[in-house]
Write a protein that holds these residues in place. Structure first.
Motif, PDB file in Angstrom:
ATOM      1  N   GLU A   1      -9.688 -46.675 -12.390  1.00 49.94           N
ATOM      2  CA  GLU A   1      -9.158 -45.910 -13.524  1.00 49.94           C
ATOM      3  C   GLU A   1     -10.290 -45.218 -14.278  1.00 49.94           C
ATOM      4  OE1 GLU A   1      -6.793 -48.565 -15.919  1.00 49.94           O
ATOM      5  OE2 GLU A   1      -5.489 -49.053 -14.218  1.00 49.94           O
TER       6      GLU A   1
ATOM      7  N   PRO B   1     -11.789 -39.801 -14.537  1.00 53.44           N
ATOM      8  CA  PRO B   1     -12.428 -38.673 -15.227  1.00 53.44           C
ATOM      9  C   PRO B   1     -13.646 -38.135 -14.473  1.00 53.44           C
ATOM     10  CG  PRO B   1     -11.951 -40.426 -16.786  1.00 53.44           C
ATOM     11  CD  PRO B   1     -11.687 -40.974 -15.420  1.00 53.44           C
TER      12      PRO B   1
ATOM     13  N   ASP C   1     -12.222 -35.935 -11.888  1.00 54.79           N
ATOM     14  CA  ASP C   1     -11.783 -34.683 -12.514  1.00 54.79           C
ATOM     15  C   ASP C   1     -12.970 -33.749 -12.732  1.00 54.79           C
ATOM     16  OD1 ASP C   1      -9.124 -35.504 -12.604  1.00 54.79           O
ATOM     17  OD2 ASP C   1      -9.247 -36.186 -14.698  1.00 54.79           O
ATOM     18  N   TRP C   2     -14.073 -34.300 -13.202  1.00 59.48           N
ATOM     19  CA  TRP C   2     -15.291 -33.504 -13.409  1.00 59.48           C
ATOM     20  C   TRP C   2     -15.753 -32.909 -12.077  1.00 59.48           C
ATOM     21  CZ3 TRP C   2     -20.225 -33.464 -11.527  1.00 59.48           C
ATOM     22  CH2 TRP C   2     -21.156 -32.690 -12.219  1.00 59.48           C
TER      23      TRP C   2
ATOM     24  N   LYS D   1     -13.551 -30.042 -11.050  1.00 62.16           N
ATOM     25  CA  LYS D   1     -13.800 -28.874 -11.899  1.00 62.16           C
ATOM     26  C   LYS D   1     -15.052 -28.127 -11.459  1.00 62.16           C
ATOM     27  CE  LYS D   1     -14.471 -27.567 -16.730  1.00 62.16           C
ATOM     28  NZ  LYS D   1     -14.580 -28.053 -18.110  1.00 62.16           N
TER      29      LYS D   1
ATOM     30  N   ALA E   1      -8.714 -38.821  -8.579  1.00 65.54           N
ATOM     31  CA  ALA E   1      -7.993 -38.229  -9.697  1.00 65.54           C
ATOM     32  C   ALA E   1      -6.716 -37.553  -9.223  1.00 65.54           C
ATOM     33  CB  ALA E   1      -8.881 -37.228 -10.431  1.00 65.54           C
TER      34      ALA E   1
END
Length: 144
Positions: free
Chosen positions: A89, A93, A96-97, A100, A132
C-alpha cells in the motif's frame, strides 16, 4: 526514541525493498498467493538463485509467508503477510510517481544503454508502477 540501525523511517522502509527484484516480487504477490514456479515465470530475467535469495530475505523481514504444500513433487507457496500488504500500500504512491515520469525515466535508461552498450531496463509491464494500476484495476493482470 532513536533507532540503533536506521536514520529515519524512510531508511528502514527502503532497507526491506532495496534492489531490483524485491518490489517486483511484492507486486506479483499482491495479486494473490503464488507457487514458486508461477512466481519465477512472472519475473522474466531473474535467476533461480536470486529469486530464492530474495524470497528468503522477504520472509526473514516478515513481508511474505512460505507455506510447504507437501505432495509429490513437493511444492511451496508464497503469500504476503499483513506487514507485506501494508508495504505494498505504501508503494502505490511510488508506482504512481513512476507512471507519471515513465517517459523521462525510460529516456534516461535508453541514453545509459547507448552509453554502456547494454540494455538496463527491467521486465516490461512489471513493477511497483504496475502496483498502482493493479490496485485501482482490481483483478489480477498478467505482466508482460
Amino acid at each position: 526514541m532513536k533507532s540503533r540501525y536506521f536514520s529515519c523511517g524512510l531508511d528502514a522502509a527502503v532497507s526491506v525493498v532495496e534492489g531490483k527484484w524485491k518490489p517486483l516480487i511484492l507486486w506479483e504477490l499482491s495479486q494473490g498467493p503464488r507457487r514458486y514456479g508461477k512466481l519465477r515465470r512472472a519475473l522474466p530475467g531473474i535467476s533461480e538463485k536470486m529469486l530464492i535469495q530474495q524470497l528468503k530475505q522477504l520472509q526473514r523481514d516478515g513481508l511474505i509467508a512460505r507455506t510447504d504444500l507437501g505432495g509429490v513433487p513437493p511444492g511451496v507457496e508464497y503469500a504476503l503477510t499483513p506487514l507485506g500488504e501494508s508495504l505494498n500500500e505504501a508503494l502505490v504512491p511510488l508506482g504512481d510517481w513512476g507512471e507519471k515520469h515513465l517517459l523521462h525515466l525510460e529516456s534516461l535508461q535508453d541514453g545509459e544503454a547507448r552509453h554502456d552498450g547494454a540494455a538496463s531496463a527491467g521486465p516490461a509491464g512489471v513493477g511497483p508502477a504496475g502496483l498502482a494500476a493493479a490496485s485501482r484495476a482490481g483483478p489480477a493482470r498478467q505482466p508482460g
